[in-house]
Design a protein around this motif. Structure first.
Motif, PDB file in Angstrom:
ATOM      1  N   TYR A 141       4.815   3.493  -7.611  1.00 29.10           N
ATOM      2  CA  TYR A 141       4.706   2.707  -9.041  1.00 29.10           C
ATOM      3  C   TYR A 141       3.951   3.421  -9.944  1.00 29.10           C
ATOM      4  N   ALA A 142       2.903   3.990  -9.835  1.00 28.54           N
ATOM      5  CA  ALA A 142       2.117   4.584 -10.568  1.00 28.54           C
ATOM      6  C   ALA A 142       2.836   5.840 -11.266  1.00 28.54           C
ATOM      7  N   GLY A 143       3.589   6.733 -10.320  1.00 24.25           N
ATOM      8  CA  GLY A 143       4.402   7.818 -11.041  1.00 24.25           C
ATOM      9  C   GLY A 143       5.573   7.228 -11.688  1.00 24.25           C
ATOM     10  N   GLN A 167       0.758  -1.264  -0.067  1.00 24.62           N
ATOM     11  CA  GLN A 167       0.037   0.076   0.128  1.00 24.62           C
ATOM     12  C   GLN A 167       1.001   1.306  -0.136  1.00 24.62           C
ATOM     13  N   ALA A 168       2.056   1.331   0.763  1.00 27.70           N
ATOM     14  CA  ALA A 168       2.704   2.406   0.824  1.00 27.70           C
ATOM     15  C   ALA A 168       3.516   2.672  -0.632  1.00 27.70           C
ATOM     16  N   ALA A 216      -7.642  -0.448 -11.854  1.00 25.60           N
ATOM     17  CA  ALA A 216      -8.565   0.635 -12.196  1.00 25.60           C
ATOM     18  C   ALA A 216      -8.111   1.953 -11.479  1.00 25.60           C
ATOM     19  N   LEU A 217      -7.812   1.829 -10.070  1.00 26.31           N
ATOM     20  CA  LEU A 217      -7.671   2.850  -9.285  1.00 26.31           C
ATOM     21  C   LEU A 217      -6.231   3.556  -9.502  1.00 26.31           C
ATOM     22  N   HIS A 218      -5.134   2.760  -9.733  1.00 26.86           N
ATOM     23  CA  HIS A 218      -3.867   3.170  -9.742  1.00 26.86           C
ATOM     24  C   HIS A 218      -3.018   3.096 -11.267  1.00 26.86           C
ATOM     25  N   GLY A 219      -3.897   2.783 -12.212  1.00 28.82           N
ATOM     26  CA  GLY A 219      -3.370   2.603 -13.567  1.00 28.82           C
ATOM     27  C   GLY A 219      -2.255   1.906 -13.766  1.00 28.82           C
ATOM     28  N   LEU A 255       1.430  -9.045  -6.998  1.00 29.67           N
ATOM     29  CA  LEU A 255       1.260  -9.076  -5.496  1.00 29.67           C
ATOM     30  C   LEU A 255       0.925 -10.663  -5.147  1.00 29.67           C
ATOM     31  N   LEU A 256       1.811 -11.244  -4.208  1.00 28.61           N
ATOM     32  CA  LEU A 256       1.677 -12.630  -3.726  1.00 28.61           C
ATOM     33  C   LEU A 256       0.389 -12.862  -3.092  1.00 28.61           C
ATOM     34  N   GLY A 257      -0.465 -13.585  -3.807  1.00 29.66           N
ATOM     35  CA  GLY A 257      -1.690 -14.415  -3.313  1.00 29.66           C
ATOM     36  C   GLY A 257      -2.939 -13.177  -3.117  1.00 29.66           C
TER      37      GLY A 257
END
Length: 368
Positions: free
Chosen positions: A312-314, A306-307, A343-346, A330-332
């Motif tokens: 990554y999006a930038g 989350q942090a 959709a939220l983070h491109g 993302l594991l699991g």
């Protein structure tokens, strides 16, 4: 060759000699080899013995297929035996690979047309790199440290472990979570498998055996009566890095290589580029992939993401890549939640089981 095959026969006989048999109820006989995590039941003693023999043979074949040499079968200094296991591993590799397509006859050459203008990505960035390093430099990104290959044998072992864990993660999830938790405390951990399936027990004990064989675990014991694992991980830095997340980067890279080789597609894979961005920020790029003229970027996380996801999006924009070319593995991760995060983070958010299928769809132009 016959000598090595004789060694395998003696290994099977020796393992069966360690088997335990119990009458657990009317018409229920239990047969097990605790050291290997093998456990079967049958209606009478002879059937239990035969079922255990079959389970042992299947376990040994799977071990050889994945490259694991069970304790007692090590080649030592015997070149004949070592060559046998090398040939066995190569045989399994060839059997797993799909047949290569027969190349079509070349078409008659036509006069060369004038070279079209070079395609550009987001922000007008060039999109026809000769190599990953040149592509990064063309974006104004300084390469501080290139990916460095480990010693060949070490590479093979770590890749083998990564593939075993990644391909069987659903049945190894509980073991991996306990192992990862123990890395911070540097203490022995315990895991009860009393309610685990036979697949979970077999895979967990085999994976621990592999880790112990290569000294990534300094201690390991499985109590079959309690169905309990006790183990302690090595405190060496490279072991900690591999087990906490490096294995997933290696898994992603190797699955991509195998897929692209099966399609006979020229490609370049770079794992762990350390770079300085145009604004001076230092970054490490987990996996970069070049397929022909296209570049793809993969970040792999085994824990909290989350942090990092906004960063990554930038970074995707700095690299001039589209959302479909920027993967966050993302594991699991649940597929429905992955779709929402995408959709939220491109970014293209996937899990370790689905990333290759999604990548193939993008590569073939079928992604929605």
């Amino acid at each position: 060759m016959l000598e090595a095959v004789g060694v395998i026969s003696r290994y099977l006989q020796s393992a069966m000699a360690q088997a335990r048999y119990d009458l657990v109820g009317p018409g229920r006989f239990l047969a097990e080899i605790p050291e290997l995590g093998l456990r079967v039941e049958a209606s009478h003693l002879e059937a239990a013995r035969e079922a255990l023999q079959e389970a042992l043979e299947a376990w040994l074949l799977e071990a050889l297929r994945t490259g694991l040499t069970p304790p007692g079968l090590e080649g030592g200094e015997d070149p004949v035996r070592a060559r046998f296991f090398a040939l066995a591993g190569e045989m399994w590799r060839l059997l797993r690979e799909p047949p290569r397509p027969v190349p079509e006859a070349p078409e008659p050459q036509k006069p060369e047309a004038p070279e079209p203008p070079k395609e550009k990505g987001e922000g007008g960035k060039p999109r026809k790199p000769a190599s990953l390093e040149e592509w990064l430099k063309g974006l104004g990104i300084q390469v501080v440290k290139k990916p460095q290959a480990e010693e060949e044998e070490k590479e093979k072992v770590l890749t083998r472990l990564a593939l075993f864990l990644g391909d069987r993660y659903p049945s190894l999830e509980k073991l991996y979570e306990r192992l990862k938790q123990s890395l911070s405390t540097k203490r022995q951990f315990e895991l009860s498998l009393s309610e685990a399936s036979q697949e979970e027990i077999a895979n967990s004990t085999q994976f621990c055996t592999m880790l112990k064989q290569y000294a990534l675990l300094t201690s390991y014991h499985y109590k079959s009566e309690e169905r309990r694992i006790r183990a302690k991980a090595s405190t060496e830095g490279w072991v900690q890095n591999f087990l906490t997340g490096g294995w997933l980067e290696r898994y992603v890279a190797e699955k991509l290589r195998k897929f692209l080789r099966s399609k006979n597609l020229p490609h370049e894979v770079g794992v762990g580029y350390q770079v300085t961005l145009p604004n001076g920020d230092a970054m490490e790029l987990d996996v970069l992939l070049r397929v022909g003229e296209r570049v793809f970027w993969f970040e792999a996380k085994t824990g909290d993401f989350q942090a990092h996801i906004a960063k990554y999006a930038g970074l995707k924009k700095v690299l001039g890549l589209s959302a479909k070319e920027s993967f966050l593995v993302l594991l699991g991760m649940d597929k429905a939640r992955a779709k929402e995060l995408s959709a939220l983070h491109g970014l293209t958010v996937v899990n370790q089981a689905s990333f290759l299928e999604v990548f193939q769809e993008v590569l073939e132009g079928n992604a929605s």
